[in-house]
Design a protein around this motif. Sequence first.
Motif: not given
Length: 206
Positions: A121-144
């Motif tokens: 979280x610190x790295x993401x914050x320090x690098x100004x990366x916006x993180x998509x809030x993701x619901x748990x147990x949701x591989x079906x939502x991830x197209x990767x």
Amino acid sequence: MNARLEFAKWHVKNSQTMRNKILWSDETKIELFGLNAKRHVWRKPGTIPTVKHGGGSIMLWGCFSAAGTGKLVRIEGKMNAAMYRDILDENLLQSALDLRQGRRFIFQQDNDPKHTAKITKEWLHNNSVTVLEWPSQSPDLNPIEHLWRDLKMAVHQRLPSNLTELERICKEEWQRIPKSRCEKLVASFPKRLMAVLDQKGASTKY
């Protein structure tokens, strides 16, 4: 289920421009004799298939957007939060740059403890990366997840003979995935969200 439902309600209204800003990520394991490759042996009274699992496997981290595939990295050993942060440090921003996502891209990751650890979280914050809030147990939502399947099928058609070759072929095939495939998978996101709404938050066919 409630979190998945709320997520779907919120994001189904997003524009295509918004979806195209998302950099999707995940980890996967690829076996040397993966996809449950069958090997046949002679046993009385006939031939029966056996599954060979002796070849070993590698773990990979990768990312992609509607613009194409980003970096693909082999994870050496058991990944912890510090290793994950280093992977992001060496590959995430460069992937966004390569894919012309700009500095205002949105980063998707699941809720694995390594992803939500303090140093991450610190790295993401320090690098100004916006993180998509993701619901748990949701591989079906991830197209990767569909890209991983494409990759595994392409890799095992080339029959790598050892783990070094497996890694090389994985990276070659990852780069060969066409932009059109990536665009199509990202474009499927609204349908995935609608499927979650239809299932009232339960898992879907994806």
